[in-house]
Design a protein around this motif. Structure first.
Motif, short mmCIF file in Angstrom:
data_model
loop_
_atom_site.label_atom_id
_atom_site.label_comp_id
_atom_site.label_asym_id
_atom_site.label_seq_id
_atom_site.Cartn_x
_atom_site.Cartn_y
_atom_site.Cartn_z
N ALA A 170 45.20 49.72 47.04
CA ALA A 170 44.06 50.31 46.34
C ALA A 170 42.84 49.39 46.36
CB ALA A 170 44.46 50.63 44.90
N GLY A 171 43.05 48.10 46.75
CA GLY A 171 41.94 47.15 46.75
C GLY A 171 42.05 46.28 45.52
N TYR A 172 42.69 45.13 45.68
CA TYR A 172 42.99 44.27 44.54
C TYR A 172 41.88 43.24 44.36
CZ TYR A 172 45.81 41.09 41.66
OH TYR A 172 46.29 40.30 40.66
N ARG A 173 41.35 43.11 43.15
CA ARG A 173 40.34 42.11 42.82
C ARG A 173 39.20 42.03 43.83
NH1 ARG A 173 42.76 37.07 39.59
NH2 ARG A 173 43.78 38.32 38.00
N GLY A 174 38.63 43.18 44.10
CA GLY A 174 37.45 43.20 44.95
C GLY A 174 37.74 43.12 46.43
N ARG A 175 39.02 42.91 46.78
CA ARG A 175 39.34 42.92 48.21
C ARG A 175 39.36 44.35 48.70
NH1 ARG A 175 44.90 39.79 48.47
NH2 ARG A 175 44.50 38.74 46.50
#
Ligand code: ADP
Ligand code: MG
Length: 225
Positions: A170-175
């Protein structure tokens, strides 16, 4: 696909791990995208292979029993140009000596979410599909989930819902996140490979690198018996 397996078994009646180029061919038969590779047996071939693709390449030590390449410092990432490739070749030949049966020269995959997708043949249940966060710390991170084959949509949903992998996708910590649909396709295709090729005892892709554009197998091994 059956011919790739039977050719190997003709030469190795006791079975074993397919050489990486044959494993890549087998995955390709099932539509699983792999980072392109050449199994080079000499420095000249390695340099020539590295010159074919744009961008840096990866060199990996190869001998049939070698399973965890980075544990023995057998993976060299980000080699650009002929001088780097020659230096990498020499480093690996010096480091491993006669054990080295070849060097895998591979194109560099784009950065993304590193996942593990595997299939293991259980004597009672048949092929079992495994899924979770991949990379070299996969065992440390844990949380892997398993499903019986044939793999249904619901099974794939449950695997993909594994919280650590789901958060990365889902896209972790802005990644940036990644295309979960492409990962689902790989799960289905690897399950189908195992179901259709009964001589495949074990197959593992780690990492499968997932990006918003798709999913590419960067490291994989397939054991036949
Ligand atoms: P190991 O045998 O230790 O599992 P890998 O081939 O998986 O060795 O390499 C270790 C790590 O190096 C991978 O988890 C990945 O981060 C990186 N890597 C390996 N191959 C590639 C590639 N072709 N492109 C980009 N990164 C790669
Ligand atoms: Mg690996």
């Amino acid at each position: 696909a059956a011919r790739i397996v039977s050719r190997y078994l003709d030469a190795h009646p006791d079975g074993g791990w397919l050489p990486p180029d044959r494993a890549a061919d087998l995955l390709a038969c099932y539509g699983i995208a792999c980072a392109r590779l050449v199994l080079a047996r000499n420095e000249h071939t390695a340099v020539a292979a590295a010159g074919v693709w744009d961008g840096p390449v990866v060199l990996k030590a190869y001998w049939p029993e070698l399973v965890h390449k980075s544990d023995v410092d057998g993976v060299l990432l980000g080699l650009s140009g002929e001088a780097d490739v020659r230096a990498g070749w020499r480093l690996l030949t010096r480091r491993f000596g006669d054990r080295l049966a070849g060097v895998v020269v591979q194109e560099t995959a784009n950065k993304g979410v590193e996942l593990l997708v595997g299939v293991d043949s259980d004597p009672v249940f048949g092929p079992l599909v495994g899924f979770g966060v991949g990379g070299t710390d996969t065992e440390l991170i844990g949380g892997h989930r398993f499903a019986l084959t044939p793999l249904t949509d619901l099974d794939a949903d449950r695997l993909l819902a594994e919280p650590r992998a789901a958060r990365l996708l889902a896209g972790y910590r802005g990644r940036p996140g990644a295309d979960a649909g492409a990962v689902r396709e790989v799960l289905a295709r690897l399950a189908r490979l195992a179901a259709e090729q009964p001589c495949v005892a074990e197959a593992e892709i780690n990492p499968l690198i997932a990006t918003p554009e798709g999913a590419v197998a960067a490291d994989f091994r397939i054991r036949v018996e």
